[in-house]
Design a protein around this motif. Structure first.
Motif, mmCIF file in Angstrom:
data_model
loop_
_atom_site.group_PDB
_atom_site.id
_atom_site.type_symbol
_atom_site.label_atom_id
_atom_site.label_comp_id
_atom_site.label_asym_id
_atom_site.label_seq_id
_atom_site.Cartn_x
_atom_site.Cartn_y
_atom_site.Cartn_z
ATOM 1 N N ALA A 191 -5.069 -5.655 -1.900
ATOM 2 C CA ALA A 191 -4.968 -4.621 -0.866
ATOM 3 C C ALA A 191 -3.588 -3.978 -0.873
ATOM 4 O O ALA A 191 -3.453 -2.759 -0.716
ATOM 5 C CB ALA A 191 -5.266 -5.228 0.504
ATOM 6 N N ASN A 192 -2.557 -4.781 -1.067
ATOM 7 C CA ASN A 192 -1.189 -4.253 -1.074
ATOM 8 C C ASN A 192 -0.940 -3.322 -2.251
ATOM 9 O O ASN A 192 -0.072 -2.445 -2.178
ATOM 10 C CB ASN A 192 -0.182 -5.403 -1.105
ATOM 11 C CG ASN A 192 -0.081 -6.107 0.231
ATOM 12 O OD1 ASN A 192 -0.485 -5.565 1.263
ATOM 13 N ND2 ASN A 192 0.443 -7.316 0.225
ATOM 14 N N ARG A 193 -1.664 -3.497 -3.326
ATOM 15 C CA ARG A 193 -1.500 -2.598 -4.461
ATOM 16 C C ARG A 193 -2.256 -1.289 -4.267
ATOM 17 O O ARG A 193 -1.921 -0.279 -4.874
ATOM 18 C CB ARG A 193 -1.932 -3.309 -5.747
ATOM 19 C CG ARG A 193 -0.782 -4.105 -6.334
ATOM 20 C CD ARG A 193 -1.153 -5.366 -7.050
ATOM 21 N NE ARG A 193 0.059 -6.051 -7.499
ATOM 22 C CZ ARG A 193 0.874 -6.742 -6.701
ATOM 23 N NH1 ARG A 193 0.612 -6.837 -5.414
ATOM 24 N NH2 ARG A 193 1.964 -7.323 -7.174
ATOM 25 N N LEU A 194 -3.236 -1.313 -3.413
ATOM 26 C CA LEU A 194 -3.940 -0.082 -3.066
ATOM 27 C C LEU A 194 -3.211 0.689 -1.973
ATOM 28 O O LEU A 194 -3.197 1.920 -1.969
ATOM 29 C CB LEU A 194 -5.361 -0.413 -2.593
ATOM 30 C CG LEU A 194 -6.327 -0.935 -3.660
ATOM 31 C CD1 LEU A 194 -7.585 -1.474 -3.001
ATOM 32 C CD2 LEU A 194 -6.674 0.157 -4.654
ATOM 33 N N ASP A 195 -2.609 -0.031 -1.048
ATOM 34 C CA ASP A 195 -1.950 0.588 0.108
ATOM 35 C C ASP A 195 -0.662 -0.177 0.408
ATOM 36 O O ASP A 195 -0.611 -1.000 1.320
ATOM 37 C CB ASP A 195 -2.900 0.552 1.311
ATOM 38 C CG ASP A 195 -2.321 1.244 2.534
ATOM 39 O OD1 ASP A 195 -1.360 2.022 2.373
ATOM 40 O OD2 ASP A 195 -2.834 1.000 3.645
ATOM 41 N N PRO A 196 0.394 0.070 -0.367
ATOM 42 C CA PRO A 196 1.628 -0.717 -0.233
ATOM 43 C C PRO A 196 2.444 -0.348 0.997
ATOM 44 O O PRO A 196 2.258 0.717 1.593
ATOM 45 C CB PRO A 196 2.390 -0.360 -1.511
ATOM 46 C CG PRO A 196 1.944 1.031 -1.824
ATOM 47 C CD PRO A 196 0.492 1.085 -1.434
ATOM 48 N N ALA A 197 3.350 -1.238 1.352
ATOM 49 C CA ALA A 197 4.273 -0.992 2.463
ATOM 50 C C ALA A 197 5.505 -0.259 1.953
ATOM 51 O O ALA A 197 5.773 -0.212 0.750
ATOM 52 C CB ALA A 197 4.678 -2.321 3.099
ATOM 53 N N SER A 198 6.260 0.300 2.884
ATOM 54 C CA SER A 198 7.502 0.986 2.536
ATOM 55 C C SER A 198 8.683 0.043 2.690
ATOM 56 O O SER A 198 8.722 -0.779 3.612
ATOM 57 C CB SER A 198 7.702 2.209 3.439
ATOM 58 O OG SER A 198 8.992 2.766 3.237
ATOM 59 N N LYS A 199 9.652 0.172 1.805
ATOM 60 C CA LYS A 199 10.858 -0.647 1.885
ATOM 61 C C LYS A 199 11.759 -0.243 3.045
ATOM 62 O O LYS A 199 12.696 -0.973 3.379
ATOM 63 C CB LYS A 199 11.647 -0.549 0.574
ATOM 64 C CG LYS A 199 10.984 -1.257 -0.600
ATOM 65 C CD LYS A 199 11.851 -1.171 -1.841
ATOM 66 C CE LYS A 199 11.225 -1.928 -3.013
ATOM 67 N NZ LYS A 199 12.065 -1.845 -4.225
ATOM 68 N N GLU A 200 11.488 0.908 3.645
ATOM 69 C CA GLU A 200 12.316 1.368 4.760
ATOM 70 C C GLU A 200 12.229 0.408 5.942
ATOM 71 O O GLU A 200 13.199 0.205 6.659
ATOM 72 C CB GLU A 200 11.895 2.777 5.183
ATOM 73 C CG GLU A 200 12.251 3.850 4.155
ATOM 74 C CD GLU A 200 11.891 5.237 4.639
ATOM 75 O OE1 GLU A 200 11.317 5.349 5.749
ATOM 76 O OE2 GLU A 200 12.186 6.213 3.921
ATOM 77 N N ASP A 201 11.053 -0.154 6.159
ATOM 78 C CA ASP A 201 10.872 -1.159 7.206
ATOM 79 C C ASP A 201 10.910 -2.525 6.528
ATOM 80 O O ASP A 201 9.893 -3.027 6.047
ATOM 81 C CB ASP A 201 9.536 -0.941 7.923
ATOM 82 C CG ASP A 201 9.378 -1.835 9.150
ATOM 83 O OD1 ASP A 201 10.072 -2.877 9.220
ATOM 84 O OD2 ASP A 201 8.564 -1.502 10.024
ATOM 85 N N LYS A 202 12.092 -3.122 6.470
ATOM 86 C CA LYS A 202 12.290 -4.338 5.685
ATOM 87 C C LYS A 202 11.461 -5.515 6.202
ATOM 88 O O LYS A 202 10.945 -6.312 5.411
ATOM 89 C CB LYS A 202 13.772 -4.705 5.663
ATOM 90 C CG LYS A 202 14.629 -3.687 4.914
ATOM 91 C CD LYS A 202 16.083 -4.112 4.868
ATOM 92 C CE LYS A 202 16.925 -3.089 4.097
ATOM 93 N NZ LYS A 202 18.347 -3.481 4.032
ATOM 94 N N VAL A 203 11.341 -5.630 7.527
ATOM 95 C CA VAL A 203 10.580 -6.747 8.094
ATOM 96 C C VAL A 203 9.107 -6.621 7.733
ATOM 97 O O VAL A 203 8.476 -7.567 7.260
ATOM 98 C CB VAL A 203 10.761 -6.808 9.623
ATOM 99 C CG1 VAL A 203 9.850 -7.880 10.223
ATOM 100 C CG2 VAL A 203 12.215 -7.099 9.979
#
Length: 280
Positions: A101-113
């Motif tokens: 799922a994370n490879r389809l819809d990854p998070a942004s590094k801007e929000d580190k937590v």
């Protein structure tokens, strides 16, 4: 479909309309942020819901083991070991789906937590599912030394495996996908990449040796960066510069210009080598 040597090039269409967050970044004066296609986002949500369900069952199994199995006198060792294995399988299954799922819809590094939690949630769940259980096995007064050693070692091995598989050692990010999209668009003038079903990365053009290796389906897939990620490809191949120069018809100057963050000045020079177009 167009033949590429002994292999066929198959076009994978993006489901998102052009200019409407179609899972890719385009070459503009200010490069936009990559966003997943609606189809990829929906699939990611499905994977996350299933993963959450598996993790919930794993935690429920842990609670049952702690508050019922370990309180029996004598403790049913067969049931205890079976439950440890089941908890591990559920935790690992959830982690693998969560990573997809994370490879389809990854998070942004801007929000580190959020970036850390979203990418390492599988490892966190593994710790929650096994650490209390392992502690209570070794401190249980109704288990003798041999029973504690047997159950404890099994729990440590399976829990350690769940933890190792839950860790994402190369977590994807929106920034990574944005950079990849911009590299491809600036180099080739269009958002088109190539991959194979069995490969884990995508490539600059269909002439590279990696995609022309013999495969079961005998096909090379062509589509946007978003479509490649939706197909389960982790990233742009790390040596795309060498591929672009040696196999795709681009010059080192063009590659250097892309790496410097600017598209080559001569529009005609950035056109991809002529290829037989893939059928719709």
């Amino acid at each position: 479909m167009a033949e590429q040597g002994k292999k066929k090039v198959v076009r994978v269409e993006s489901t998102a309309p052009a200019g409407d967050g179609g899972g890719t970044a385009v070459a503009e004066s200010t490069a936009p942020t990559w966003t997943p296609t609606p189809e990829a986002k929906k699939q990611a949500m499905t994977f996350r819901l299933i993963a959450g369900g598996l993790w919930l069952l794993a935690i429920a199994g842990e609670v049952f083991t702690i508050f019922w199995v370990l309180r029996q006198v004598p403790v049913n060792m067969v049931l205890l070991i079976i439950l440890i294995v089941v908890i591990g399988a559920l935790a690992i299954g959830g982690s693998l789906l969560w990573k997809r799922a994370n490879r389809l819809d990854p998070a942004s590094k801007e929000d580190k937590v959020r970036f850390f939690v979203q990418n390492q949630l599988g490892a966190i769940i593994a710790v929650i599912a096994f650490l209390p259980l392992i502690i209570l096995i070794f401190t249980n007064k109704d288990l003798d030394g041999k029973q504690k050693a047997l159950a404890g070692i099994i729990a440590i091995v399976i829990g350690g495996g769940a933890l190792a598989l839950g860790i994402d050692y190369a977590p994807p990010s929106v920034e990574q996908y944005t950079e990849e999209s911009n590299v491809i668009v600036q180099l080739t003038g269009e958002d088109i990449v190539y991959w194979t079903k069995s490969g884990s990365v995508f490539h600059v053009c269909s002439e590279v040796p990696d995609v022309n290796k013999e495969s079961k389906d005998g096909q090379i897939y062509e589509g946007t960066v978003a479509a490649a990620h939706a197909a389960g490809k982790d990233r742009l191949v790390s040596y795309w510069q060498r591929e672009a120069v040696n196999y795709c018809g681009y010059t080192q100057e063009q590659v250097d210009a892309v790496e410097a963050g600017s598209a080559p000045a001569d529009e005609e020079s950035v056109e991809a080598p002529e290829e037989t177009p893939a059928a719709e």
